[in-house]
Design a protein around this motif. Structure first.
Motif, PDB file in Angstrom:
ATOM      1  N   GLU A  49      -3.173   0.507  -3.650  1.00 45.44           N
ATOM      2  CA  GLU A  49      -2.656  -0.839  -3.394  1.00 45.44           C
ATOM      3  C   GLU A  49      -1.846  -1.282  -4.608  1.00 45.44           C
ATOM      4  O   GLU A  49      -2.385  -1.759  -5.602  1.00 45.44           O
TER       5      GLU A  49
ATOM      6  N   ALA B 131      -4.459  12.961   0.614  1.00 44.88           N
ATOM      7  CA  ALA B 131      -3.719  11.710   0.706  1.00 44.88           C
ATOM      8  C   ALA B 131      -4.486  10.635  -0.064  1.00 44.88           C
ATOM      9  O   ALA B 131      -5.644  10.355   0.229  1.00 44.88           O
TER      10      ALA B 131
ATOM     11  N   THR C 101       0.868   5.548  -0.212  1.00 48.14           N
ATOM     12  CA  THR C 101       0.083   6.770  -0.060  1.00 48.14           C
ATOM     13  C   THR C 101       0.815   7.920  -0.748  1.00 48.14           C
ATOM     14  O   THR C 101       1.990   8.172  -0.462  1.00 48.14           O
TER      15      THR C 101
ATOM     16  N   PRO D 224     -10.070   5.043  -5.560  1.00 48.32           N
ATOM     17  CA  PRO D 224      -9.269   6.239  -5.261  1.00 48.32           C
ATOM     18  C   PRO D 224      -9.240   7.209  -6.447  1.00 48.32           C
ATOM     19  O   PRO D 224      -9.281   6.796  -7.611  1.00 48.32           O
TER      20      PRO D 224
ATOM     21  N   THR E  26       0.847  -1.191   0.000  1.00 45.52           N
ATOM     22  CA  THR E  26       0.000   0.000   0.000  1.00 45.52           C
ATOM     23  C   THR E  26       0.882   1.240   0.000  1.00 45.52           C
ATOM     24  O   THR E  26       1.801   1.364   0.814  1.00 45.52           O
TER      25      THR E  26
ATOM     26  N   THR F 255       0.366  12.113  -2.175  1.00 44.14           N
ATOM     27  CA  THR F 255      -0.395  13.348  -2.002  1.00 44.14           C
ATOM     28  C   THR F 255      -0.649  13.972  -3.365  1.00 44.14           C
ATOM     29  O   THR F 255       0.287  14.226  -4.121  1.00 44.14           O
TER      30      THR F 255
ATOM     31  N   GLN G  60      -4.519   6.734  -1.214  1.00 46.42           N
ATOM     32  CA  GLN G  60      -3.948   5.438  -0.876  1.00 46.42           C
ATOM     33  C   GLN G  60      -4.160   4.454  -2.022  1.00 46.42           C
ATOM     34  O   GLN G  60      -5.277   4.270  -2.508  1.00 46.42           O
TER      35      GLN G  60
END
Length: 293
Positions: free
Chosen positions: A36, A32, A24, A120, A22, A26, A34
């Motif tokens: 995978e 943020a 993260t 996301p 994972t 910006t 995230q």
């Protein structure tokens, strides 16, 4: 029997997959995001973002683009979705690992809706040409295509630098008005990348100091500013005389009297992406026809 068990466990362990890492990151809104692993299925919510993805080498990962996308030509083979308003159902059907959006086009609320269904969204913002180069490199990191991304970003940077060198010693910088429409006078205000394009093309934007981000100009403003050159994303069918049909008082403008009214292809200027650099070169050829290539 013991040897057989050992072989069995060796084979079993070889089939066990490593856990997905994972990461993260910006985005340009400071959110943020995230992820995978490296995303393999992308949906773009803006034509400018699509062009940035191509420049970053991530085109093979694209599974969906907006109905407004038309460049590069390969996008015509991809699934089309509505971005204004966003067709969330169509996006979910494409099963994306990541949706890429533009701060100039899309709203953060769209990201919240997608987050609710575990998709996301990464926002890209391009306020100037440096942002273009940075965005391409960042997407290269995001999509694991860094070699292509950095190569293309470096090439665009060199083209940008060549133009700046050609124009930096120009003493007479014609006052320039860039319009989006020849009917309603949509233009660009303070902080827009358009003023940077005009500047490195060897001109001086007459709307650079307007505090409104996307001003609608009046005939009186333009008459007071007396631009030397008028350039617009008016479309292929535009003829300079069309301008006087909508703005008859402009017959006294120097740009009109000298025939220095030009129409350029909109997508080189209205999409904050890689083709802004070519747009700047096109502007330079209009502002300074004798400019060396």
């Amino acid at each position: 029997m013991c040897r057989a068990l050992i072989v069995f466990f060796v084979l079993l362990n070889g089939c066990v997959r490593e856990p997905v890492r994972t990461v993260t990151m910006t985005d340009d809104l400071g959110r943020a995001v995230q992820l995978e692993g490296v995303p393999d299925r992308l949906v773009s919510l803006a034509p400018s973002v699509t062009e940035l993805i191509y420049a970053a080498g991530g085109q093979s990962k694209l599974v969906g683009v907006t109905t407004a996308d038309d460049y590069p030509p390969d996008v015509h083979h991809l699934t089309r979705i509505s971005a204004l308003p966003v067709d969330f159902e169509a996006i979910l059907t494409l099963d994306p690992d990541l949706v890429l959006a533009s701060e100039q086009v899309n709203g953060p609320n769209d990201a919240a809706t997608l987050a609710a269904v575990h998709v996301p969204t990464y926002f890209v913002s391009v306020a100037n040409l440096d942002d273009v180069f940075r965005a391409i490199r960042t997407l290269g990191t995001l999509l694991d295509t860094e070699a292509v991304a950095h190569g293309n970003a470096d090439s665009l940077q060199r083209a940008h630098d060549r133009l700046r060198l050609r124009t930096q010693e120009i003493e007479h910088r014609p006052s320039t008005l860039f319009l989006i429409s020849d009917v309603t006078l949509y233009s660009f205000g303070h902080g827009s990348y358009m003023h940077e394009l005009i500047n490195i093309a060897g001109g001086r934007s007459i709307t650079a100091d307007l505090t409104t981000r996307a001003p609608v100009l009046t005939d009186e403003f333009v008459l007071a500013q007396q631009p030397d050159i008028i350039v617009g994303s008016f479309g292929a069918d535009f003829k300079p005389e069309h301008l006087l049909l909508h703005h008859p008082t402009w017959d006294v403008l120097g740009a009109v009297e000298s025939g220095r009214v030009y129409a350029l292809e909109a997508s080189y200027f209205l999409r904050p992406g890689p083709r802004l650099v070519e747009g700047a070169w096109q502007l330079a050829r209009v502002l300074h026809p004798d400019l060396e290539p």
